[in-house]
Design a protein around this motif. Structure first.
Motif, PDB file in Angstrom:
ATOM      1  N   SER A  54       0.853  -1.193   0.000  1.00 29.03           N
ATOM      2  CA  SER A  54       0.000   0.000   0.000  1.00 29.03           C
ATOM      3  C   SER A  54       0.894   1.250   0.000  1.00 29.03           C
ATOM      4  O   SER A  54       2.067   1.166   0.397  1.00 29.03           O
ATOM      5  N   PRO A  55       0.391   2.384  -0.487  1.00 27.57           N
ATOM      6  CA  PRO A  55      -1.022   2.638  -0.791  1.00 27.57           C
ATOM      7  C   PRO A  55      -1.493   1.917  -2.061  1.00 27.57           C
ATOM      8  O   PRO A  55      -0.702   1.575  -2.924  1.00 27.57           O
ATOM      9  N   THR A  56      -2.803   1.707  -2.099  1.00 30.13           N
ATOM     10  CA  THR A  56      -3.420   0.980  -3.219  1.00 30.13           C
ATOM     11  C   THR A  56      -4.310   1.886  -4.063  1.00 30.13           C
ATOM     12  O   THR A  56      -5.188   1.406  -4.779  1.00 30.13           O
ATOM     13  N   ASP A  57      -4.051   3.178  -3.967  1.00 25.15           N
ATOM     14  CA  ASP A  57      -4.901   4.130  -4.695  1.00 25.15           C
ATOM     15  C   ASP A  57      -4.378   4.454  -6.096  1.00 25.15           C
ATOM     16  O   ASP A  57      -4.840   5.399  -6.739  1.00 25.15           O
ATOM     17  N   GLY A  58      -3.405   3.668  -6.571  1.00 29.29           N
ATOM     18  CA  GLY A  58      -2.849   3.906  -7.897  1.00 29.29           C
ATOM     19  C   GLY A  58      -1.665   4.851  -7.918  1.00 29.29           C
ATOM     20  O   GLY A  58      -1.119   5.139  -8.991  1.00 29.29           O
ATOM     21  N   THR A  59      -1.245   5.315  -6.739  1.00 30.31           N
ATOM     22  CA  THR A  59      -0.088   6.224  -6.669  1.00 30.31           C
ATOM     23  C   THR A  59       1.167   5.534  -7.179  1.00 30.31           C
ATOM     24  O   THR A  59       1.976   6.129  -7.897  1.00 30.31           O
ATOM     25  N   TYR A  60       1.344   4.244  -6.796  1.00 30.06           N
ATOM     26  CA  TYR A  60       2.533   3.493  -7.189  1.00 30.06           C
ATOM     27  C   TYR A  60       2.153   2.326  -8.101  1.00 30.06           C
ATOM     28  O   TYR A  60       1.072   1.745  -7.980  1.00 30.06           O
ATOM     29  N   GLN A  61       3.079   1.980  -8.964  1.00 36.57           N
ATOM     30  CA  GLN A  61       2.994   0.755  -9.759  1.00 36.57           C
ATOM     31  C   GLN A  61       4.043  -0.200  -9.185  1.00 36.57           C
ATOM     32  O   GLN A  61       5.243   0.067  -9.299  1.00 36.57           O
TER      33      GLN A  61
END
Length: 355
Positions: A54-61
């Motif tokens: 996480s985070p799992t909001d699309g901030t990281y791949q």
């Protein structure tokens, strides 16, 4: 002059706002990091473990890798597959940010059985005892949760590490359960124990119970003697493992009880195999006219007062009375108490014969 002051004031206000705003921006900037649902992994060969970043909001791949794919692999979703024993690291990264999850893998050795240090215990009320557990095999590493409990906590309790506390007389089981394995310890709690027992009454043959073989347990439990010190100095009880029976006046290395006084008593624990009526005789010798006794079973007067005739000797042994006393015994354990109601006689033994 007034206009200059106003201009300088505005300048300082703007400068303060700019510098304060910059400091606030610096303080609230969030440091980049990756968080994983497991800080480290300890697993068995063959296990599969799902890691979640996480985070799992699309901030990281996220990119998942294993430092040693012979020990463990990891797919793009973070699912770890344990292949062999060893140590490695699972790494999750995104750009220049990463997190390392150390992994230790071992071969599964399941628990197949347990052995308890005790299978049965005979204890006094108030006693404490630790029960030890040995795993089988002793190097088992796949060990399920366990728990202890008492089938009757009014008699004995047990804590989470197998320490037993005895409360009251009776018999109960202490149970250890781990996974599907269950073991029991029979706990028999009593203030007294048979001396040179067991004393078994049956229909097979008469049972001869020496007077000096009263129970272990000491004053107030196995016997009552008015004098704290023995007049005879006989070491029959001490020499046979009972230092608490020295107050009783034993004579002739266990031959008989002498120097009897009204109010004294001796208790015997017997095991009745065959229920029914038993003929009970007392081996004694009287050199006085005040001899009287009664026999109690489980604290109930079973005979009433029995008068002992004077036969003019302290050692001319005879069985008394004629005809014998009759006592009805149920099957199982009983406490037989020989109670001196009067003095003037020596007491040698009890004889029980199934009618």
């Amino acid at each position: 002059m007034k206009n200059k002051l106003i201009k300088y004031g505005i300048f300082f206000l703007l400068l303060t706002f700019i510098t304060t705003g910059c400091d606030e921006y610096i303080r609230t900037e969030v440091e980049k990091d990756i968080y994983v649902n497991k800080l480290s992994l300890s697993a068995f060969v063959g296990d599969k473990i799902q890691l979640v970043a996480s985070p799992t909001d699309g901030t990281y791949q996220y990119k998942w890798t294993s430092e040693d794919t012979n020990i463990a692999t990891v797919d793009g979703s973070g699912l770890v597959n344990i292949l062999s024993e060893g140590n490695t690291n699972i790494i999750v990264s995104s750009g220049d940010v990463s997190r390392i999850i150390p992994l230790t893998a071992v071969t599964r050795i399941p628990l197949t059985d347990v052995v308890l240090s005790e299978t049965s215990l005979e204890l006094l009320p108030g006693a404490r005892k630790a029960i030890l557990v040995t795993n089988v095999p002793d190097n088992a590493n796949d060990v399920p949760p366990y728990y202890w409990y008492s089938e009757n906590p009014d008699i004995a309790t047990v804590n989470e590490i197998g320490e037993l506390t005895v409360l009251n007389e009776g018999v109960t089981n202490i149970v250890y359960r781990i996974g599907d394995i269950e073991k029991k310890v029979v706990v028999d709690v009593a203030y007294t124990r048979p001396f040179k027992g067991p004393h078994i009454l049956s229909a097979t043959e008469p049972y001869f119970l020496l007077a000096a073989n009263f129970d272990f347990g000491g004053e107030g439990y196995a016997f009552h003697d008015i004098d704290a010190n023995s007049h005879t100095g006989d070491n029959y009880r001490k020499n046979n493992g009972d230092p608490n029976g020295l107050a009783v006046e034993i004579e002739g290395n266990g031959n008989n009880i002498g120097y009897t006084n009204p109010g004294e008593w001796l208790q015997y624990t017997v095991e009745v195999q065959d229920a029914g009526i038993y003929l009970v005789e007392v081996s004694l010798s009287a050199n006085g006219n005040d001899g009287k006794y009664r026999i109690e079973v489980d604290d109930v007067n079973a005979t009433g007062t029995v008068v002992v005739p004077n036969n003019g000797s302290w050692s001319n042994w005879r069985f008394h009375p004629t005809p014998p006393l009759e006592i009805n015994f149920t099957q199982g354990r009983h406490k037989v108490k020989f109670y001196f109601e009067g003095a003037g006689f020596n007491y040698r033994a009890l004889r029980f014969t199934k009618k």
